[in-house]
Design a protein around this motif. Structure first.
Motif, PDB file in Angstrom:
ATOM      1  N   ASP A  91      39.277  42.429  29.955  1.00  0.00           N
ATOM      2  CA  ASP A  91      39.936  43.626  30.478  1.00  0.00           C
ATOM      3  C   ASP A  91      39.778  43.716  31.994  1.00  0.00           C
ATOM      4  O   ASP A  91      40.721  44.051  32.706  1.00  0.00           O
ATOM      5  N   VAL A  92      38.579  43.409  32.480  1.00  0.00           N
ATOM      6  CA  VAL A  92      38.328  43.450  33.926  1.00  0.00           C
ATOM      7  C   VAL A  92      39.193  42.412  34.634  1.00  0.00           C
ATOM      8  O   VAL A  92      39.816  42.699  35.659  1.00  0.00           O
ATOM      9  N   LEU A  93      39.244  41.195  34.092  1.00  0.00           N
ATOM     10  CA  LEU A  93      40.062  40.145  34.705  1.00  0.00           C
ATOM     11  C   LEU A  93      41.541  40.510  34.688  1.00  0.00           C
ATOM     12  O   LEU A  93      42.261  40.268  35.664  1.00  0.00           O
ATOM     13  N   ALA A  94      42.008  41.108  33.590  1.00  0.00           N
ATOM     14  CA  ALA A  94      43.410  41.515  33.511  1.00  0.00           C
ATOM     15  C   ALA A  94      43.707  42.588  34.552  1.00  0.00           C
ATOM     16  O   ALA A  94      44.757  42.553  35.210  1.00  0.00           O
ATOM     17  N   LYS A  95      42.789  43.532  34.731  1.00  0.00           N
ATOM     18  CA  LYS A  95      42.982  44.587  35.728  1.00  0.00           C
ATOM     19  C   LYS A  95      43.044  43.985  37.131  1.00  0.00           C
ATOM     20  O   LYS A  95      43.898  44.349  37.941  1.00  0.00           O
ATOM     21  N   GLN A  96      42.126  43.058  37.433  1.00  0.00           N
ATOM     22  CA  GLN A  96      42.115  42.422  38.752  1.00  0.00           C
ATOM     23  C   GLN A  96      43.413  41.639  38.991  1.00  0.00           C
ATOM     24  O   GLN A  96      43.946  41.633  40.103  1.00  0.00           O
TER      25      GLN A  96
END
Length: 101
Positions: A59-64
């Motif tokens: 989720d963090v990587l997708a947001k970034q």
């Protein structure tokens, strides 16, 4: 959370899961049934925890990635000719690389 921190968490999580699974596999030949049940429980718990943590990391990587794409989109909208130039340069480089094969 920065990309480096996210990558480190991902590596640590995968290493922990691999270590647990390695322990289960190496110990399965010389352990009693009750010990194997305990190891299996430990492996299942590690797998569940890893899935949750890796899901969070994803989720963090997708947001970034979304944020970076939005910034790139804004830049191209503000500087369209620069975007065209960059696109053309990338096309030329790819063309050169593909013709070398």
């Amino acid at each position: 959370m920065s990309k480096d921190t996210t990558s480190e968490h991902l590596r640590a999580e995968l290493k922990s899961l691999a270590d647990t699974l390695e322990e289960v596999l190496s110990a399965s030949t010389d352990k009693s049934k009750s010990e194997l049940e305990k190891l299996r429980g430990k492996a299942e718990k590690a797998l569940k925890e890893s899935r949750v943590r890796l899901g969070d990391t994803g989720d963090v990587l997708a947001k970034q990635t979304r944020e970076a794409a939005a910034k790139a989109d804004d830049y191209v909208r503000e500087n369209p000719w620069t975007g065209v130039g960059i696109g053309a340069a990338i096309g030329v480089v790819l063309g050169v690389l593909l013709t070398r094969r």
